[in-house]
Scaffold this motif. Sequence first.
Motif, PDB file in Angstrom:
ATOM      1  N   LEU A 199       9.082   1.822 -44.537  1.00 58.15           N
ATOM      2  CA  LEU A 199       8.479   2.776 -43.762  1.00 58.15           C
ATOM      3  C   LEU A 199       7.622   3.721 -44.658  1.00 58.15           C
ATOM      4  N   GLY A 200       8.474   4.089 -45.814  1.00 61.01           N
ATOM      5  CA  GLY A 200       7.568   4.800 -46.956  1.00 61.01           C
ATOM      6  C   GLY A 200       6.495   4.268 -47.310  1.00 61.01           C
ATOM      7  N   GLU A 201       6.592   2.862 -47.725  1.00 58.89           N
ATOM      8  CA  GLU A 201       5.594   2.265 -48.473  1.00 58.89           C
ATOM      9  C   GLU A 201       4.334   2.146 -47.374  1.00 58.89           C
ATOM     10  N   CYS A 202       4.533   2.019 -45.981  1.00 63.42           N
ATOM     11  CA  CYS A 202       3.704   1.968 -44.953  1.00 63.42           C
ATOM     12  C   CYS A 202       2.936   3.269 -44.732  1.00 63.42           C
ATOM     13  N   LEU A 249       4.796   6.354 -43.634  1.00 63.25           N
ATOM     14  CA  LEU A 249       5.428   7.202 -42.730  1.00 63.25           C
ATOM     15  C   LEU A 249       6.335   8.088 -43.319  1.00 63.25           C
ATOM     16  N   ASP A 250       6.195   9.339 -43.092  1.00 64.00           N
ATOM     17  CA  ASP A 250       7.163  10.136 -43.603  1.00 64.00           C
ATOM     18  C   ASP A 250       8.348  10.336 -42.629  1.00 64.00           C
ATOM     19  N   VAL A 251       9.471   9.786 -42.684  1.00 63.18           N
ATOM     20  CA  VAL A 251      10.334  10.063 -41.697  1.00 63.18           C
ATOM     21  C   VAL A 251      11.182  11.510 -42.400  1.00 63.18           C
ATOM     22  N   CYS A 252      11.233  12.423 -41.127  1.00 63.19           N
ATOM     23  CA  CYS A 252      11.507  13.814 -41.456  1.00 63.19           C
ATOM     24  C   CYS A 252      12.915  14.106 -41.132  1.00 63.19           C
ATOM     25  N   HIS A 253      13.799  13.006 -40.255  1.00 63.19           N
ATOM     26  CA  HIS A 253      15.034  13.346 -39.786  1.00 63.19           C
ATOM     27  C   HIS A 253      15.811  11.956 -40.033  1.00 63.19           C
ATOM     28  N   PRO A 254      16.066  11.456 -41.119  1.00 64.21           N
ATOM     29  CA  PRO A 254      16.622  10.121 -41.194  1.00 64.21           C
ATOM     30  C   PRO A 254      18.131   9.954 -40.842  1.00 64.21           C
ATOM     31  N   CYS A 255      18.614   9.069 -40.188  1.00 67.47           N
ATOM     32  CA  CYS A 255      20.345   9.205 -39.874  1.00 67.47           C
ATOM     33  C   CYS A 255      20.809   7.803 -39.915  1.00 67.47           C
ATOM     34  N   CYS A 298       9.047  -2.759 -39.312  1.00 69.03           N
ATOM     35  CA  CYS A 298       8.533  -1.188 -39.825  1.00 69.03           C
ATOM     36  C   CYS A 298       7.066  -1.190 -39.938  1.00 69.03           C
ATOM     37  N   ARG A 299       6.339  -2.201 -40.272  1.00 68.78           N
ATOM     38  CA  ARG A 299       4.791  -2.051 -40.355  1.00 68.78           C
ATOM     39  C   ARG A 299       4.346  -1.950 -38.785  1.00 68.78           C
ATOM     40  N   THR A 300       4.896  -2.665 -37.817  1.00 70.44           N
ATOM     41  CA  THR A 300       4.535  -2.246 -36.379  1.00 70.44           C
ATOM     42  C   THR A 300       4.646  -0.968 -36.102  1.00 70.44           C
ATOM     43  N   VAL A 301       5.525  -0.215 -36.491  1.00 67.69           N
ATOM     44  CA  VAL A 301       6.226   1.459 -36.170  1.00 67.69           C
ATOM     45  C   VAL A 301       4.878   1.993 -36.713  1.00 67.69           C
ATOM     46  N   VAL A 302       4.519   1.747 -37.869  1.00 65.74           N
ATOM     47  CA  VAL A 302       3.545   2.645 -38.479  1.00 65.74           C
ATOM     48  C   VAL A 302       2.137   2.117 -38.023  1.00 65.74           C
ATOM     49  N   GLN A 303       1.781   0.922 -37.928  1.00 64.80           N
ATOM     50  CA  GLN A 303       0.330   0.436 -37.542  1.00 64.80           C
ATOM     51  C   GLN A 303       0.051   0.187 -36.473  1.00 64.80           C
ATOM     52  N   GLY A 304       1.112   0.019 -35.327  1.00 72.26           N
ATOM     53  CA  GLY A 304       1.088  -0.362 -34.087  1.00 72.26           C
ATOM     54  C   GLY A 304       0.313   0.652 -33.176  1.00 72.26           C
ATOM     55  N   ARG A 305       0.344   0.380 -31.599  1.00 70.80           N
ATOM     56  CA  ARG A 305      -0.300   1.204 -30.870  1.00 70.80           C
ATOM     57  C   ARG A 305       0.971   1.447 -29.586  1.00 70.80           C
ATOM     58  N   VAL A 306       0.594   2.704 -29.133  1.00 71.16           N
ATOM     59  CA  VAL A 306       1.566   3.187 -28.168  1.00 71.16           C
ATOM     60  C   VAL A 306       1.262   2.472 -26.743  1.00 71.16           C
ATOM     61  N   ALA A 307       2.326   2.024 -26.253  1.00 72.17           N
ATOM     62  CA  ALA A 307       2.111   1.193 -25.148  1.00 72.17           C
ATOM     63  C   ALA A 307       2.970   1.811 -23.942  1.00 72.17           C
ATOM     64  N   ARG A 308       2.838   1.637 -22.561  1.00 74.98           N
ATOM     65  CA  ARG A 308       3.461   2.063 -21.608  1.00 74.98           C
ATOM     66  C   ARG A 308       4.069   0.797 -21.154  1.00 74.98           C
ATOM     67  N   VAL A 309       5.285   0.815 -20.949  1.00 74.23           N
ATOM     68  CA  VAL A 309       6.065  -0.528 -20.478  1.00 74.23           C
ATOM     69  C   VAL A 309       6.931   0.036 -19.251  1.00 74.23           C
ATOM     70  N   ASP A 310       7.421  -0.681 -18.564  1.00 72.69           N
ATOM     71  CA  ASP A 310       8.113  -0.691 -17.219  1.00 72.69           C
ATOM     72  C   ASP A 310       9.481  -0.271 -17.828  1.00 72.69           C
ATOM     73  N   LEU A 311      10.388   0.560 -16.958  1.00 77.72           N
ATOM     74  CA  LEU A 311      11.653   0.990 -17.096  1.00 77.72           C
ATOM     75  C   LEU A 311      12.544   0.718 -16.086  1.00 77.72           C
ATOM     76  N   GLY A 312      13.570   0.170 -16.045  1.00 74.59           N
ATOM     77  CA  GLY A 312      14.399  -0.297 -14.813  1.00 74.59           C
ATOM     78  C   GLY A 312      15.560   0.828 -14.788  1.00 74.59           C
ATOM     79  N   ARG A 313      16.046   1.008 -13.448  1.00 78.91           N
ATOM     80  CA  ARG A 313      17.079   1.815 -13.276  1.00 78.91           C
ATOM     81  C   ARG A 313      18.018   1.125 -12.314  1.00 78.91           C
ATOM     82  N   VAL A 314      19.266   0.913 -12.966  1.00 76.95           N
ATOM     83  CA  VAL A 314      20.070   0.644 -11.906  1.00 76.95           C
ATOM     84  C   VAL A 314      21.532   1.392 -11.759  1.00 76.95           C
TER      85      VAL A 314
END
Length: 276
Positions: A8-11, A13-19, A90-106
Amino acid sequence: FRRAMAVLGECGLDVCHPCRLTRADDLPRQIESALAQGIRLIIIGGGDGTLNAAVNLLAGHDVVLGVLPLGTANDFARAVGIPLTLEAACRTVVQGRVARVDLGRVNDRYFLSTVSIGFTAHAARRVLPWAKRYLGRGGYLLASARAFLGYRGFHARVHLDGRPLAYDALELVIGNGRFHSGGHLLAPDASLHSGRLVCYAFEGLSRWQLLKMALIVYRGRHIYHRQAHFATAGEIQIEAEPSQPVLVDGDRRGRTPVRATVIPGGLAVVAPATGE
């Protein structure tokens, strides 16, 4: 964890709260802390069960989920199109796009991929922790063999948007995503973008029919089989006799009856830059 942080760093992205979590019980505290700090991108590394736990804390918040698929099945990551290797994810997290997907509820819980009722849920009750950790999918195969010997089907009453159906079933699956059980296609028209849930029922009662079902599903041929039934609905209600255990995104979550609904576009997730 270290490798993911490095990539993630190489790509860039500065992760501010790693755990790095050693106990599942620590996840709510860490996510609540991130939300309180106003963090908008929350990256979760784990399998479908871990993602389910996270989404049940994130739902309703204005955040984006990044996924590093580190589990056994990774069905949600497959449905989104996220690569299954750590570096590519990791590259997808940094270079990808934000998509809306459906969420189920049971009932009172959100889900990403599937709600399983029947043999899969019975087998999951027999998965030994050490087998899951060290054998991965082999641990589930071992549990399935143990569950096979004493399993029989059940009678199910199903309502699809109020329309009643009945089955003598070995397995019932409510699907939000396209895959289940580690990359097996759930149904041809299953999609995280449809605004509909898929209900899949495999009819039968005997162990011979159960063995046939397992072989058919493993080969991906169930979508053509006469004992397999598919339908879509915005609301699905299921009652079972006798009452059956319920598996939500791979984790045990109570017993029937269940009521499932879909929230169209209910979750923001980082998806590959190209795709649906």
